[in-house]
Design an enzyme around this catalytic site. Structure first.
Site, PDB file in Angstrom:
ATOM      1  CG  ASP A 244      -1.818   1.127   1.367  1.00  0.00           C
ATOM      2  OD1 ASP A 244      -2.760   1.159   0.581  1.00  0.00           O
ATOM      3  OD2 ASP A 244      -1.611   2.000   2.227  1.00  0.00           O
ATOM      4  CD  GLU A 306      -2.187   2.573  -3.514  1.00  0.00           C
ATOM      5  OE1 GLU A 306      -3.281   3.125  -3.697  1.00  0.00           O
ATOM      6  OE2 GLU A 306      -1.537   2.726  -2.467  1.00  0.00           O
TER       7      GLU A 306
HETATM    8  C1  GLC Z   1      -4.034   3.277  -0.476  1.00  0.00           C
HETATM    9  C2  GLC Z   1      -5.299   2.468  -0.337  1.00  0.00           C
HETATM   10  C3  GLC Z   1      -6.382   3.392   0.129  1.00  0.00           C
HETATM   11  C4  GLC Z   1      -5.997   3.947   1.473  1.00  0.00           C
HETATM   12  C5  GLC Z   1      -4.626   4.626   1.404  1.00  0.00           C
HETATM   13  C6  GLC Z   1      -4.079   4.872   2.770  1.00  0.00           C
HETATM   14  O1  GLC Z   1      -4.137   4.254  -1.440  1.00  0.00           O
HETATM   15  O2  GLC Z   1      -5.606   1.837  -1.538  1.00  0.00           O
HETATM   16  O3  GLC Z   1      -7.630   2.761   0.196  1.00  0.00           O
HETATM   17  O4  GLC Z   1      -6.950   4.877   1.902  1.00  0.00           O
HETATM   18  O5  GLC Z   1      -3.678   3.821   0.761  1.00  0.00           O
HETATM   19  O6  GLC Z   1      -3.695   3.675   3.372  1.00  0.00           O
END
Ligand code: GLC
Length: 587
Positions: A244, A306
């Site tokens: 993440d 991500e």
């Molecule tokens: C990422 C996740 C999202 C979350 C953020 C903070 O972007 O996909 O859902 O709010 O991280 O952890």
């Protein structure tokens, strides 16, 4: 468009081919796939499973509820494994199911080595692992390394005094003066990224919600604690992690102000260039270390990032100079173009094919943070046809494919109607310009019955969208013209056809602004596959000359088509009706 059923001849062609190709695939599989590596000696050159995988994102709160509380759970995922297997999903990525105050619905973790009771128990998780394995489905966990919950014992200790041994696990600074934060950095979710803590009279940094304090990755103890958490799940047999918010791991050590750009964002804050809080080079050392951790386990465990990045050069960096970082940093440049523009897709897909040093791109069009592709690409009139184009790009390009639950049935973004209904805190801060992410997190639509088959609760955690009566798995399973059927056909073809499975992706007719066309070149002697998609609501006529790509014949035989095309077409004169799709063999 929106043909009520595939033309019979084409369906037949496809069925016959499917049988033949299954045989071809099975034999090629036995040549290609090396035996499972033994724990002691991982086989370095085996084609890793993730290279051609279909990875399916499950948002557990919204997938299947089995205890009637209106919130999905682990047992619900187990219950739906048959469905996932029927779609030939290779791995599920579960968004966080760890204990959490659920401010950010699990992305605020308070214990990295347990299961939140709302989703079940560790015994349920272990059963999921066993059941998933029996369904040939791997399980990928979400790992949130940038921040914890403010309720994590680590942060509770850290905030207790300036001299606590965990003080330096988080990012604490003095303000510039009374009530003035240390600098101008902003939270992704709006306003200052600093929150004042009265107990110790300092500010802590949080790139996301105030309840998600950022960990200090310059402290080696943080790395050790987080890698230990990863080992805990690797020991349980998970196939890897979706990392993440990974570009946000490090910040400028001098805490300088970020550059202010023109204009304001949806929260009414000034736009900043993010250069001192995102993509700092130090993160790559951590990725290399983490890769060593996963590589010390057998079975080709995978790291998925991500990674929202501005260009292909940045994308390449995440694979590592020696392919020693992430195997699959998500490519968000293709899926989030947000405009059905043939030229733009051509350029981006081609970059992923030719500028990633042969690394596998991971294409994603939908996730739990963005309006569904149905709405981002749909024009309000031809959404069903456009959804098939999206599916086709996802599943016929050379890439690992990632899907989000409900994408395959055409679930529609259903944002809250009033501010009072909003669950996602960002929707409250940003209302009405930013309504938050509830709209893409509504319960999975399984059937036309109560709660769309998701739950038996009187009230589900988010409302069931009105579309569920017709847009659901049960109804679409019985329709040959459904989006679900289209997905299933593409997935089957991609697995069975050697050109679609592994062939080079060569863009053809590269100056056409309306029709996106590419050739998947058979890696062996067999036929290649031509994919052509009309991105417009007008009929388009194109002509292909593929001799330079080693194709001598002047006709193509459909494997699959949408929009009423013939099963055999003359490459010199192809008429594509509005939004038509043609996928056919050439040689
Ligand atoms: C990422 C996740 C999202 C979350 C953020 C903070 O972007 O996909 O859902 O709010 O991280 O952890």
């Amino acid at each position: 468009m929106d043909t009520k059923s595939l033309p019979v001849p084409v369906r037949r062609v496809f069925q016959v081919l499917a049988l033949t190709l299954t045989a071809v695939f099975l034999s090629s599989c036995s040549q290609r796939t090396a035996p499972a590596p033994s724990p002691a000696k991982p086989v370095a050159n085996a084609v890793p499973w993730w290279k051609h995988a279909l990875i399916y994102e499950v948002y557990p709160r919204s997938f299947q509820d089995t205890n009637g509380d209106g919130i999905g759970d682990i047992n619900g995922i187990i219950q739906r494994l048959d469905y996932l297997q029927s779609m030939r999903v290779n791995a599920v990525w579960l968004t966080p199911i760890y204990p959490s105050p659920l401010v950010d619905f699990g992305y605020d973790i308070s214990n990295y080595e347990a299961i939140d009771p709302i989703y079940g128990s560790m015994a349920d998780f272990d059963r999921l692992m066993t059941a998933a394995k029996a369904h040939h489905i791997r399980v990928i966990m979400d790992m949130v390394m940038n921040h914890t919950s403010d309720q994590s014992p680590w942060f509770q200790e850290s905030r207790s005094s300036r001299t606590n041994p965990k003080r330096d696990w988080y990012i604490w600074r003095d303000g510039k003066g009374p009530g003035v934060p240390p600098n101008n950095w902003q939270s992704v979710f709006g306003h200052s990224a600093w929150t004042y803590d009265a107990t110790t009279k300092q500010w802590y940094y949080h790139k996301f919600y105030a309840q998600q304090p950022d960990l200090n990755w310059r402290n080696p103890e943080v790395q050790k604690a987080m890698f230990d958490a990863c080992r805990f799940w690797l020991d349980k047999g998970v196939a890897g992690f979706r990392l993440d918010a990974i570009p946000e791991l490090f910040e400028d050590p001098q805490f300088r102000d970020e550059k202010v750009l023109p204009g304001k964002n949806v929260f009414g804050d000034p736009n900043l260039d993010s250069s001192l809080t995102e993509n700092l080079p130090e993160v790559h050392d951590v990725m290399r270390q983490l890769r060593k951790v996963v590589d010390s386990y057998p079975g080709n465990r995978v790291l998925i990032g991500e990674t929202y990045l501005p260009n292909i050069q940045q994308q390449l960096l995440w694979y590592g100079a020696h392919n020693d970082e992430l195997q699959l940093p998500m490519d968000m440049q293709v899926g989030f173009l947000n405009k059905l523009d043939a030229g733009k897709f051509r350029a981006k897909i081609n970059q992923a094919e030719t500028e990633l040093n042969g690394n596998m791109p991971l294409f994603v069009f939908d996730n739990h943070d963005n309006a569904r592709s149905w709405d981002r690409y749909g024009d309000g009139k031809h959404n069903a046809a456009i959804a098939r184009i999206i599916a086709t790009m996802l599943l016929t390009t050379r890439s690992t494919a990632m899907m989000y639950y409900g994408q395959e049935i055409g679930m529609v973004t259903t944002p809250p109607k009033t501010k009072a209904q909003v669950q996602d805190p960002v929707g409250k801060t940003g209302w009405p310009k930013n309504k938050g992410r509830d709209g893409e997190r509504t319960p999975m639509q399984w059937d036309s019955g109560k709660d769309a088959g998701f739950s038996t609760a009187a009230k589900t955690w988010l409302p069931i969208p009105p579309s569920y009566k017709t847009v659901n798995v049960q109804v679409e399973s019985g329709q040959t013209d459904s989006l679900l059927h289209w997905y299933n056909q593409l997935i089957q073809m991609r697995k069975n056809d050697p050109a679609l499975h592994d062939g080079q992706n060569i863009m053809v007719n590269t100056s056409d602004p309306n029709v996106l066309s590419y050739l998947r070149k058979n890696p062996g002697q067999g036929p290649s596959v031509l994919v052509a998609m009309n991105f417009t609501n007008k009929s388009q006529t194109v002509s292909y000359s593929l001799q330079a790509q080693g194709i001598q014949g002047n006709s193509a035989t459909a494997l699959l088509e949408d929009g009423g095309m013939a099963s055999n077409i003359d490459l010199g004169h192809v008429v594509l009706p509005p939004f038509a799709i043609f996928i056919g063999q050439v040689q």
